[in-house]
Design an enzyme around this catalytic site. Structure first.
Site, mmCIF file in Angstrom:
data_model
loop_
_atom_site.group_PDB
_atom_site.id
_atom_site.type_symbol
_atom_site.label_atom_id
_atom_site.label_comp_id
_atom_site.label_asym_id
_atom_site.label_seq_id
_atom_site.Cartn_x
_atom_site.Cartn_y
_atom_site.Cartn_z
ATOM 1 N N HIS A 110 1.734 -4.371 1.562
ATOM 2 C CA HIS A 110 1.703 -3.043 2.202
ATOM 3 C C HIS A 110 1.047 -3.098 3.593
ATOM 4 C CE1 HIS A 110 1.483 -1.062 -2.070
ATOM 5 N NE2 HIS A 110 2.735 -1.054 -1.648
ATOM 6 N N HIS B 251 -3.230 3.104 0.078
ATOM 7 C CA HIS B 251 -1.778 3.310 -0.024
ATOM 8 C C HIS B 251 -1.448 3.481 -1.506
ATOM 9 C CE1 HIS B 251 2.538 2.656 1.128
ATOM 10 N NE2 HIS B 251 2.560 2.448 -0.172
ATOM 11 N N ASN C 234 15.801 -2.662 5.669
ATOM 12 C CA ASN C 234 14.968 -3.050 4.522
ATOM 13 C C ASN C 234 15.937 -3.390 3.388
ATOM 14 O OD1 ASN C 234 13.187 -3.310 2.418
ATOM 15 N ND2 ASN C 234 12.167 -1.340 2.741
ATOM 16 N N ARG D 42 2.214 -1.450 -13.001
ATOM 17 C CA ARG D 42 1.423 -2.693 -12.932
ATOM 18 C C ARG D 42 -0.008 -2.428 -13.402
ATOM 19 N NH1 ARG D 42 3.241 -3.381 -7.175
ATOM 20 N NH2 ARG D 42 5.335 -4.257 -7.317
HETATM 21 P P1 ADP Z 1 7.207 3.643 -3.342
HETATM 22 O O1 ADP Z 1 5.988 2.804 -3.563
HETATM 23 O O2 ADP Z 1 8.324 3.309 -4.275
HETATM 24 O O3 ADP Z 1 7.606 3.783 -1.893
HETATM 25 P P2 ADP Z 1 6.307 6.379 -3.103
HETATM 26 O O4 ADP Z 1 5.360 6.105 -1.980
HETATM 27 O O5 ADP Z 1 7.490 7.225 -2.830
HETATM 28 O O6 ADP Z 1 6.764 5.091 -3.852
HETATM 29 O O7 ADP Z 1 5.441 7.075 -4.264
HETATM 30 C C1 ADP Z 1 5.982 7.394 -5.513
HETATM 31 C C2 ADP Z 1 4.905 8.115 -6.319
HETATM 32 O O8 ADP Z 1 4.526 9.308 -5.608
HETATM 33 C C3 ADP Z 1 5.389 8.558 -7.700
HETATM 34 O O9 ADP Z 1 4.392 8.293 -8.665
HETATM 35 C C4 ADP Z 1 5.554 10.055 -7.515
HETATM 36 O O10 ADP Z 1 5.365 10.751 -8.715
HETATM 37 C C5 ADP Z 1 4.447 10.361 -6.537
HETATM 38 N N1 ADP Z 1 4.656 11.681 -5.913
HETATM 39 C C6 ADP Z 1 5.643 12.059 -5.071
HETATM 40 N N2 ADP Z 1 5.525 13.391 -4.784
HETATM 41 C C7 ADP Z 1 4.450 13.840 -5.482
HETATM 42 C C8 ADP Z 1 3.808 15.115 -5.621
HETATM 43 N N3 ADP Z 1 4.257 16.173 -4.980
HETATM 44 N N4 ADP Z 1 2.716 15.181 -6.399
HETATM 45 C C9 ADP Z 1 2.252 14.103 -7.061
HETATM 46 N N5 ADP Z 1 2.804 12.878 -6.974
HETATM 47 C C10 ADP Z 1 3.890 12.751 -6.200
#
Ligand code: ADP
Length: 396
Positions: free
Chosen positions: A179, A207, A7, A240
Site C-alpha cells: 500500500h 490504510h 492496474n 486476513r
Molecule cells: P480495497 O482494499 O479492495 O480497495 P476498499 O478500500 O474499497 O477495498 O475498502 C473496502 C471496505 O470498505 C469494505 O470492508 C467495505 O465494507 C468498507 N466500506 C465501504 N463503504 C463503507 C461505509 N460507508 N461504511 C463502512 N464501511 C465501508
C-alpha cells in the site's frame, strides 16, 4: 500530456486516463472477466457510463478494447492513440531493488519477473498488463510504480525478522510492506493540508480497506509498516488474520492441516470474516453487530483494538507524533471504526471530536478535537492519481 494508468489483475484491467499536470480524469473504467466466455467493460467519461459485453481472450485483446474505447466515436476522449504519451503501471512487488517508480526497460521487466516469487498472485498479472500495453501503445513511455517502493526507506532494525540471519541473506525474507502508493500519497497530502514541511512532520497513516496496513512516516519517509514479507502481517483485515503466534501453524499442522489449507485459512478465511463467521465486508458486519450478533461485534472490537495497538507502537517508534490519517474504504467511511480505534488514546495526545468525525465522514478534513495535540484527519486515497503524478514526473 495524457497519461494512462493501468492496474492489471489476473482477469481484470482497471484504467484511468489523466490530463497532466492538470490532474484531470478524462475517462476511467474496468474490464473484468478477461479470458471467460463473456467479458464486461464499464467505461465512464464526461459524466456518462458506457457498458459493453464481449469475449476478450487475453490482456492484449483487453488493452486493445480499452484503447479503442478511449478513441471510439461515441465513447472516446482522444482522437488518436498517439496522444497517450505515457502509461503508468501499478506493480505490487519491487523487492529491495526499486526505491522509486521507474521507466520500464527489459531489465526492469526481468526484475519484476524475479520478484513474482514474492508476490505470485500480483506480479505476473501486472507484468501481463505491461506487455499488453507495450504491444498496444509501442510509442508510449511505460512506467512502473511499486507498492513496496515507499517502504524501502525502512531501517534494518524494523525490516529484519528475528530469525536466523541467513534466512534474510539466502532468501531475502524481510519486511517489505505494501500500500506504499497510498501511504505516501496521504502522508504528503496531510502535510500540505496542515501547512507543514514534510521534512519536519511525523505521521501515522492508516490504510483500512479490504487489506489494511498502518505506516509510521518520519520526515516524509516510511520508517515502519505493519505488513511484512507478504500482506498477511499486521492488523486484522477483511479475510486476513494479521499478526498471530507462528507456532499456531506448527500446532495445526500436527493436527493434520496442510500448508495449502493453512495458507487459505490465514489469507482467505480469517480476519473479520473468520471471527464473525458472517462477512468480510465492514458494512454487513456493522449491520449484524447493531442487530445483536455477538461475534460480529467481537470482530469489530478486535479490528479496532489491533489498530489502536499499532497506533501506540508507532507513536513510540516516531518519538513525536503530529498527525494520524485514516484512508481506504473503511478509514474514509466508517466513523465508528475511527472513533473506537482512537478511544482511550488521549494520554498520547489523540482525541477525536465525535461531531467532526460524523460530519467529515466520506470526505476530507480534520476530525480531532481542539484539545487533541495530534491532528487526526480523513484523507481519501487516490492511488491512480499518485501513479499519474509519478509517471508524469518521469515522462517530463
Ligand atoms: P480495497 O482494499 O479492495 O480497495 P476498499 O478500500 O474499497 O477495498 O475498502 C473496502 C471496505 O470498505 C469494505 O470492508 C467495505 O465494507 C468498507 N466500506 C465501504 N463503504 C463503507 C461505509 N460507508 N461504511 C463502512 N464501511 C465501508
Amino acid at each position: 500530456m495524457k497519461v494512462l494508468i493501468i492496474n492489471a489483475g489476473s482477469s481484470s484491467i482497471k484504467y484511468q486516463l489523466f490530463e497532466m499536470p492538470a490532474e484531470k480524469v478524462l475517462a476511467k473504467g474496468l474490464l473484468e472477466r478477461i479470458g471467460e466466455e463473456i467479458s464486461q467493460l464499464s467505461h465512464s467519461f464526461d459524466g456518462s457510463t458506457y457498458k459493453a459485453e464481449q469475449k476478450v481472450s487475453d490482456h492484449t485483446a483487453g488493452m486493445k478494447l480499452i484503447i479503442d474505447t478511449l478513441g471510439g466515436p461515441k465513447t472516446g476522449v482522444i482522437k488518436d492513440v498517439s496522444e497517450i504519451f505515457a502509461v503508468g503501471h501499478r506493480v505490487v512487488h519491487g523487492g529491495e531493488e526499486f526505491t522509486d517508480s521507474i521507466i520500464i526497460s527489459e531489465k526492469v521487466i526481468a526484475s519484476i519477473e524475479k520478484f513474482a516469487d514474492l508476490a505470485p498472485l500480483h506480479n505476473p498479472p501486472n507484468l501481463t498488463g505491461i506487455r499488453a500495453s507495450q504491444k498496444s501503445l509501442p510509442h508510449a513511455l511505460q512506467v512502473a510504480c511499486f507498492d513496496t517502493a515507499f517502504h524501502t526507506s525502512i531501517p534494518m532494525t524494523a525490516y529484519i525478522y528475528a530469525l536466523p540471519y541467513e534466512i534474510y541473506e539466502k532468501y531475502r525474507v524481510r519486511r517489505y510492506g505494501f500500500h506504499g502508493t497510498s501511504h505516501s500519497y496521504v502522508a504528503k497530502r496531510a502535510a500540505k493540508l496542515l501547512g507543514a514541511s514534510p521534512q519536519d512532520f511525523n505521521i501515522i497513516t492508516c490504510h483500512l480497506g479490504n487489506g489494511c496496513s498502518l505506516t509510521a512516516v518520519k520526515a516524509g519517509k516510511s520508517v515502519d509498516t505493519s505488513m511484512g514479507l507478504t500482506p498477511l502481517e499486521g492488523v486484522a483485515m477483511g479475510t486476513r488474520s494479521g499478526d498471530f503466534d507462528p507456532a499456531i501453524l506448527f500446532y495445526l499442522s500436527e493436527k493434520g492441516y496442510s500448508i495449502s489449507e493453512l495458507n487459505t485459512m490465514c489469507n482467505k478465511k480469517s480476519g473479520l470474516l473468520g471471527i464473525s463467521g458472517v462477512s468480510n465486508d465492514m458494512r454487513n458486519l456493522r449491520d449484524q453487530a447493531r442487530s445483536g450478533n455477538e461475534r460480529a461485534k467481537l470482530a469489530l472490537d478486535i479490528f479496532c483494538y489491533r489498530i489502536k495497538k499499532y497506533i501506540g507502537t508507532y507513536t513510540a517508534v516516531l518519538g513525536r507524533l503530529d498527525a494520524v490519517v485514516f484512508t481506504g474504504g473503511i478509514g474514509e467511511n466508517a466513523a465508528d471504526i475511527r472513533e473506537l480505534s482512537c478511544d482511550g488514546l488521549e494520554q498520547i495526545g489523540i482525541e477525536i471530536d465525535p461531531a467532526a468525525n460524523e460530519k467529515t465522514n466520506h470526505g476530507e478534513g480534520p476530525i480531532s478535537s481542539s484539545k487533541s495535540r495530534v491532528k487526526v484527519y480523513i484523507i481519501p486515497t487516490n492511488e491512480e492519481l499518485a501513479i499519474a503524478q509519478d509517471t508524469f514526473r518521469l515522462a517530463e
